[in-house]
Design a protein around this motif. Structure first.
Motif, PDB file in Angstrom:
ATOM      1  N   LEU A   1    -134.825 -63.238  40.432  1.00  0.00           N
ATOM      2  CA  LEU A   1    -136.237 -63.495  40.157  1.00  0.00           C
ATOM      3  C   LEU A   1    -137.164 -62.539  40.891  1.00  0.00           C
ATOM      4  N   GLY A   2    -136.585 -61.612  41.662  1.00  0.00           N
ATOM      5  CA  GLY A   2    -137.396 -60.629  42.373  1.00  0.00           C
ATOM      6  C   GLY A   2    -138.019 -61.137  43.644  1.00  0.00           C
ATOM      7  N   GLU A   3    -137.555 -62.284  44.151  1.00  0.00           N
ATOM      8  CA  GLU A   3    -138.138 -62.882  45.344  1.00  0.00           C
ATOM      9  C   GLU A   3    -137.373 -62.539  46.614  1.00  0.00           C
ATOM     10  N   ARG A   4    -136.234 -61.888  46.481  1.00  0.00           N
ATOM     11  CA  ARG A   4    -135.421 -61.525  47.635  1.00  0.00           C
ATOM     12  C   ARG A   4    -134.655 -60.251  47.319  1.00  0.00           C
ATOM     13  N   CYS A   5    -134.487 -59.409  48.341  1.00  0.00           N
ATOM     14  CA  CYS A   5    -133.724 -58.167  48.189  1.00  0.00           C
ATOM     15  C   CYS A   5    -132.319 -58.364  48.758  1.00  0.00           C
ATOM     16  N   VAL A   6    -131.307 -57.933  48.022  1.00  0.00           N
ATOM     17  CA  VAL A   6    -129.931 -58.081  48.493  1.00  0.00           C
ATOM     18  C   VAL A   6    -129.326 -56.740  48.911  1.00  0.00           C
ATOM     19  N   ARG A   7    -130.159 -55.732  49.106  1.00  0.00           N
ATOM     20  CA  ARG A   7    -129.636 -54.419  49.494  1.00  0.00           C
ATOM     21  C   ARG A   7    -128.844 -54.510  50.812  1.00  0.00           C
ATOM     22  N   GLU A   8    -129.336 -55.275  51.775  1.00  0.00           N
ATOM     23  CA  GLU A   8    -128.618 -55.416  53.044  1.00  0.00           C
ATOM     24  C   GLU A   8    -127.240 -56.039  52.823  1.00  0.00           C
ATOM     25  N   HIS A   9    -127.172 -57.043  51.933  1.00  0.00           N
ATOM     26  CA  HIS A   9    -125.876 -57.641  51.612  1.00  0.00           C
ATOM     27  C   HIS A   9    -124.950 -56.625  50.951  1.00  0.00           C
ATOM     28  N   GLN A  10    -125.499 -55.790  50.073  1.00  0.00           N
ATOM     29  CA  GLN A  10    -124.693 -54.765  49.416  1.00  0.00           C
ATOM     30  C   GLN A  10    -124.183 -53.735  50.414  1.00  0.00           C
ATOM     31  N   GLU A  11    -125.025 -53.374  51.373  1.00  0.00           N
ATOM     32  CA  GLU A  11    -124.574 -52.430  52.393  1.00  0.00           C
ATOM     33  C   GLU A  11    -123.428 -53.033  53.198  1.00  0.00           C
ATOM     34  N   GLY A  12    -123.495 -54.335  53.465  1.00  0.00           N
ATOM     35  CA  GLY A  12    -122.401 -55.012  54.135  1.00  0.00           C
ATOM     36  C   GLY A  12    -121.130 -54.989  53.310  1.00  0.00           C
ATOM     37  N   THR A  13    -121.277 -55.164  51.998  1.00  0.00           N
ATOM     38  CA  THR A  13    -120.122 -55.095  51.092  1.00  0.00           C
ATOM     39  C   THR A  13    -119.481 -53.707  51.130  1.00  0.00           C
ATOM     40  N   LEU A  14    -120.301 -52.676  51.148  1.00  0.00           N
ATOM     41  CA  LEU A  14    -119.777 -51.309  51.192  1.00  0.00           C
ATOM     42  C   LEU A  14    -119.051 -51.037  52.499  1.00  0.00           C
ATOM     43  N   ARG A  15    -119.612 -51.490  53.613  1.00  0.00           N
ATOM     44  CA  ARG A  15    -118.940 -51.300  54.903  1.00  0.00           C
ATOM     45  C   ARG A  15    -117.621 -52.081  54.945  1.00  0.00           C
ATOM     46  N   GLN A  16    -117.652 -53.290  54.401  1.00  0.00           N
ATOM     47  CA  GLN A  16    -116.435 -54.105  54.372  1.00  0.00           C
ATOM     48  C   GLN A  16    -115.340 -53.424  53.564  1.00  0.00           C
ATOM     49  N   ALA A  17    -115.689 -52.906  52.388  1.00  0.00           N
ATOM     50  CA  ALA A  17    -114.704 -52.252  51.533  1.00  0.00           C
ATOM     51  C   ALA A  17    -114.088 -51.045  52.224  1.00  0.00           C
ATOM     52  N   ALA A  18    -114.915 -50.271  52.928  1.00  0.00           N
ATOM     53  CA  ALA A  18    -114.403 -49.101  53.634  1.00  0.00           C
ATOM     54  C   ALA A  18    -113.461 -49.502  54.766  1.00  0.00           C
ATOM     55  N   LEU A  19    -113.816 -50.542  55.524  1.00  0.00           N
ATOM     56  CA  LEU A  19    -112.990 -50.971  56.645  1.00  0.00           C
ATOM     57  C   LEU A  19    -111.681 -51.602  56.165  1.00  0.00           C
ATOM     58  N   ILE A  20    -111.758 -52.407  55.103  1.00  0.00           N
ATOM     59  CA  ILE A  20    -110.551 -52.997  54.523  1.00  0.00           C
ATOM     60  C   ILE A  20    -109.576 -51.900  54.100  1.00  0.00           C
ATOM     61  N   GLN A  21    -110.084 -50.863  53.483  1.00  0.00           N
ATOM     62  CA  GLN A  21    -109.231 -49.771  53.018  1.00  0.00           C
ATOM     63  C   GLN A  21    -108.587 -49.050  54.200  1.00  0.00           C
ATOM     64  N   GLN A  22    -109.340 -48.853  55.272  1.00  0.00           N
ATOM     65  CA  GLN A  22    -108.780 -48.214  56.464  1.00  0.00           C
ATOM     66  C   GLN A  22    -107.677 -49.072  57.076  1.00  0.00           C
ATOM     67  N   ILE A  23    -107.898 -50.387  57.129  1.00  0.00           N
ATOM     68  CA  ILE A  23    -106.892 -51.300  57.673  1.00  0.00           C
ATOM     69  C   ILE A  23    -105.611 -51.226  56.845  1.00  0.00           C
ATOM     70  N   GLN A  24    -105.743 -51.223  55.532  1.00  0.00           N
ATOM     71  CA  GLN A  24    -104.563 -51.157  54.666  1.00  0.00           C
ATOM     72  C   GLN A  24    -103.786 -49.866  54.888  1.00  0.00           C
ATOM     73  N   ARG A  25    -104.487 -48.758  55.035  1.00  0.00           N
ATOM     74  CA  ARG A  25    -103.808 -47.474  55.239  1.00  0.00           C
ATOM     75  C   ARG A  25    -102.977 -47.492  56.521  1.00  0.00           C
ATOM     76  N   VAL A  26    -103.550 -48.048  57.583  1.00  0.00           N
ATOM     77  CA  VAL A  26    -102.820 -48.124  58.852  1.00  0.00           C
ATOM     78  C   VAL A  26    -101.657 -49.100  58.727  1.00  0.00           C
ATOM     79  N   ALA A  27    -101.899 -50.252  58.118  1.00  0.00           N
ATOM     80  CA  ALA A  27    -100.866 -51.285  58.040  1.00  0.00           C
ATOM     81  C   ALA A  27     -99.674 -50.848  57.195  1.00  0.00           C
ATOM     82  N   TYR A  28     -99.900 -50.131  56.119  1.00  0.00           N
ATOM     83  CA  TYR A  28     -98.798 -49.737  55.250  1.00  0.00           C
ATOM     84  C   TYR A  28     -97.881 -48.702  55.896  1.00  0.00           C
ATOM     85  N   HIS A  29     -98.358 -48.079  56.981  1.00  0.00           N
ATOM     86  CA  HIS A  29     -97.506 -47.161  57.734  1.00  0.00           C
ATOM     87  C   HIS A  29     -96.676 -47.909  58.767  1.00  0.00           C
TER      88      HIS A  29
END
Length: 340
Positions: free
Chosen positions: A309-337
């Motif tokens: 409805l345009g009453e709240r911005c979720v950009r901060e939440h999206q930035e958190g999602t992007l950081r989470q995705a990057a960290l999850i991927q790094q964890i997987q790379r280390v763990a699979y070794h």
């Protein structure tokens, strides 16, 4: 005013008095928590529910309302839907989130948004360019108990922070459970192992690096059944995280500091009526603070509605999602070794 903001405001003006939401998939989390929260929000109308089988869709619409549909594709062809809620298995998210966005629908999607950082970046950029809301359902972040913990820490109740630890474990599931199916992103790490990771970022910040990670694979399954992760801030504060689905049930976190410790149980899955208990321990002091009950599912549904409805911005939440995705991927790379 940015192009993204103008486009979102235009869509908000076109949205009906009640946000008409279609549901893609009849997942357990939708039945137990998300759809009851949507049904209880006066600004939401559950307009259609799609499943691979018509009978599952009918079961859901009998309880929550809306038109039952067979097949996910049919939901994209429905006229008059403003948004979609997607609780499909994790590795199906990227395809259907993209198709929903290209069909002009706002999207609330279960975590993880996708199975890779690159796909997550692409979808967030697509949503922003299209003036559409895209929100990942990490619902625990919307519970007031965590802000209460952060305030207590900031007030110096236990001194200077020295470490963070968190656990999310569940007992084994029956044979055939979707978490055992690697082809759709099975295993506990992407399903709920991300909760401790996201909580670590919530308290320690966005610059965590992976020091080590070990995933344990069961011989009967092609997915990691449990694991441990060690993260660290630039100034040396560690985060020790544990997840798995071959344990007793538990989800909690603890913050240790120079003069004491804060502990919160049932940190990620408190029922709406549950009053969390924050334990504070120091050498000469032990205290329990009962915090207000809160409904994290109702809160994230409300956040999504307000954003559309345009009453709240979720950009901060999206930035958190992007950081989470990057960290999850790094964890997987280390763990699979170091997988055992």
């Amino acid at each position: 005013m940015s192009v993204d903001t103008r486009a979102q405001e235009t869509r908000a003006q076109e949205t009906r008095d009640r946000l008409r939401i279609g549901v893609m998939g009849c997942a357990d989390i939708a039945w137990r928590r998300t759809l009851p929260a949507m049904a209880g929000n006066p600004a939401v109308e559950i307009a259609a529910i799609a499943s691979r089988s018509k009978s599952s869709a009918v079961e859901f619409t009998d309880r929550f309302g809306g038109v039952p549909l067979e097949g996910y594709e049919s939901l994209l062809d429905q006229d008059g839907l403003d948004a979609l809620y997607i609780p499909l298995p994790g590795l199906l998210h990227a395809e259907w989130v993209e198709r929903a966005l290209r069909a002009g629908k706002h999207v609330l999607v279960e975590k993880p948004m996708t199975g890779s950082h690159a796909e997550t970046v692409r979808l967030v950029e697509l949503a922003r360019a299209s003036g559409l809301v895209l929100l990942e359902n990490y619902m625990f972040l919307h519970h007031s108990q965590h802000e209460a913990v952060r305030r207590t820490l900031a007030d110096g109740a236990i001194g200077e922070l020295r470490g963070f630890s968190s656990t999310f474990t569940i007992p084994p599931k029956p044979a055939g459970d979707i978490r055992y199916q690697s082809e759709v992103g099975g295993g506990p790490f992407l399903d709920f192992g991300g909760y401790p990771v996201r909580a670590a970022q919530y308290f320690l910040g966005s610059e965590l690096r992976v020091v080590g990670a070990v995933f344990r694979h069961h011989e009967e399954h092609r997915v990691a059944m449990s694991g441990s992760v060690l993260l660290c801030t630039p100034d040396g504060i560690p985060a020790q995280l544990t997840f798995g689905m071959e344990h007793s049930y538990g989800n909690s976190y603890s913050l240790s500091a120079s003069t004491g410790r804060l502990t919160l149980d049932r940190a990620f899955t408190p029922p709406p009526t549950y009053q969390p208990v924050l334990r504070i321990e120091r050498q000469d002091h032990s205290e329990e603070r009962t915090l207000p009950a809160d409904d994290q599912f109702a809160n994230i549904v409300d956040t999504f509605v307000q954003a559309v409805l345009g009453e709240r911005c979720v950009r901060e939440h999206q930035e958190g999602t992007l950081r989470q995705a990057a960290l999850i991927q790094q964890i997987q790379r280390v763990a699979y070794h170091t997988a055992i």
